[in-house]
Design an enzyme around this catalytic site. Structure first.
Site, PDB file in Angstrom:
ATOM      1  N   ASN A 171      46.114  16.942  26.934  1.00 25.26           N
ATOM      2  CA  ASN A 171      45.546  16.380  28.364  1.00 25.26           C
ATOM      3  C   ASN A 171      44.723  17.699  28.892  1.00 25.26           C
ATOM      4  OD1 ASN A 171      46.710  15.995  30.848  1.00 25.26           O
ATOM      5  ND2 ASN A 171      47.380  17.807  30.891  1.00 25.26           N
ATOM      6  N   HIS A 197      44.273  19.756  32.445  1.00 26.55           N
ATOM      7  CA  HIS A 197      44.801  20.386  33.734  1.00 26.55           C
ATOM      8  C   HIS A 197      43.751  21.050  34.255  1.00 26.55           C
ATOM      9  CE1 HIS A 197      47.666  21.257  36.015  1.00 26.55           C
ATOM     10  NE2 HIS A 197      47.391  23.167  35.846  1.00 26.55           N
ATOM     11  N   SER A 202      41.656  23.640  31.381  1.00 26.19           N
ATOM     12  CA  SER A 202      42.399  23.582  30.265  1.00 26.19           C
ATOM     13  C   SER A 202      42.722  22.320  29.789  1.00 26.19           C
ATOM     14  CB  SER A 202      43.718  23.824  30.873  1.00 26.19           C
ATOM     15  OG  SER A 202      43.778  25.666  31.372  1.00 26.19           O
ATOM     16  N   ASP A 213      52.326  21.063  30.604  1.00 22.71           N
ATOM     17  CA  ASP A 213      51.417  22.287  30.499  1.00 22.71           C
ATOM     18  C   ASP A 213      51.628  22.954  29.149  1.00 22.71           C
ATOM     19  OD1 ASP A 213      49.651  20.431  32.136  1.00 22.71           O
ATOM     20  OD2 ASP A 213      50.624  21.363  34.502  1.00 22.71           O
TER      21      ASP A 213
HETATM   22  C1  GRF Z   1      42.138  16.021  36.582  1.00 21.23           C
HETATM   23  O1  GRF Z   1      41.489  16.857  37.289  1.00 21.23           O
HETATM   24  C2  GRF Z   1      42.002  16.339  35.479  1.00 21.23           C
HETATM   25  O2  GRF Z   1      42.404  17.597  34.881  1.00 21.23           O
HETATM   26  C3  GRF Z   1      44.156  16.095  35.891  1.00 21.23           C
HETATM   27  O3  GRF Z   1      43.829  15.057  36.554  1.00 21.23           O
HETATM   28  C4  GRF Z   1      42.285  15.083  36.889  1.00 21.23           C
HETATM   29  C5  GRF Z   1      41.983  13.156  37.651  1.00 21.23           C
HETATM   30  O4  GRF Z   1      40.484  13.327  37.968  1.00 21.23           O
HETATM   31  N1  GRF Z   1      44.698  15.603  35.261  1.00 21.23           N
HETATM   32  P1  GRF Z   1      40.068  11.569  37.637  1.00 21.23           P
HETATM   33  O5  GRF Z   1      41.219  10.426  38.134  1.00 21.23           O
HETATM   34  O6  GRF Z   1      39.821  11.306  36.287  1.00 21.23           O
HETATM   35  O7  GRF Z   1      38.932  11.949  39.016  1.00 21.23           O
END
Ligand code: GRF
Length: 219
Positions: free
Chosen positions: A134, A136, A168, A177
């Site tokens: 994932n 974050h 992260s 997370d």
């Molecule tokens: C990103 O900021 C990621 O870190 C989080 O969700 C957001 C997704 O953005 N988990 P996108 O849809 O890829 O523009």
């Protein structure tokens, strides 16, 4: 044409066919060996699009499917435009084993959550140990857990007057997370006046690093 010339011509044609056959064989072999990625995303999908394009250009791995819980998510259109198959599922399908059945059919080498907002179910986590990651948009363990996503994270960073934020990338376990950390990168945000400005800086980091980290994991 003299007999000698004919022979040379036939040899040339033969050689050309061998080359074409060999290249075709290599291409098929390479594709069958290519590592397979499934992306899960709920929203705009800028990361998903970036990852798909990265691997379409480099051919070191392949995004074979995008799964989303949101039928209106922009990520679905982005994936279709890039000729990647898409799957939409309900909460019931996610939690009843139906999504696991579909991922098992696809046999991915890696599952990547790129902006996936629901909790990932334990059965899929258990089925793919160290194969689900994932991203974050903060420097965990700060600003993680339930409710900490998207602009909520960046607003909190701004309110707390943090000098830095970042990204992260971590393995996914049963808790939000909290899986083992794979990679972090930070960026100065003390010069940002709004959460939106922080979001832009953090997204830049995501787009630079996420595909490369995925590639490293798959090596
Ligand atoms: C990103 O900021 C990621 O870190 C989080 O969700 C957001 C997704 O953005 N988990 P996108 O849809 O890829 O523009």
């Amino acid at each position: 044409m003299s007999t000698n010339l004919k022979k040379i011509f036939h040899k040339g044609v033969e050689f050309l066919f061998i080359i074409i056959y060999y290249s075709f064989f290599c291409a098929v072999l390479k594709k069958s060996k290519m590592k397979r990625i499934i992306l899960f995303a709920s929203g705009s999908g800028s990361n998903a699009e970036n990852i798909i394009k990265y691997f379409q250009a480099k051919k070191t791995a392949e995004v074979v499917a995008v799964f989303s819980n949101n039928p209106d998510a922009k990520v679905l259109k982005k994936a279709s435009n890039l000729r990647v198959e898409t799957h939409i599922f309900t909460k019931e399908e996610l939690n009843s084993g139906e999504v696991l059945r579909k991922t098992n059919e696809i046999q991915p080498d890696l599952i990547v959550l790129a902006g996936f907002l629901w909790k990932f179910p334990d059965d899929i986590v258990a089925a793919y140990p160290n194969k689900i990651i994932n991203i974050h948009p903060a420097l965990l363990p700060k600003y993680g857990g339930k409710g900490m996503y998207g602009m909520n994270v960046h607003r909190t960073v701004l309110e707390n007057k943090d000098s830095h934020s970042g990204i992260s990338i971590h393995f996914v376990n049963e808790n939000y997370d909290e899986g083992a950390m794979i990679f972090q990168a930070d960026v100065l945000v003390s010069d940002c006046q709004t959460a939106e400005e922080i979001a832009i800086k953090v997204q830049e980091l995501e787009h630079i690093h996420f595909p490369e980290i995925i590639e490293k994991i798959l090596k």
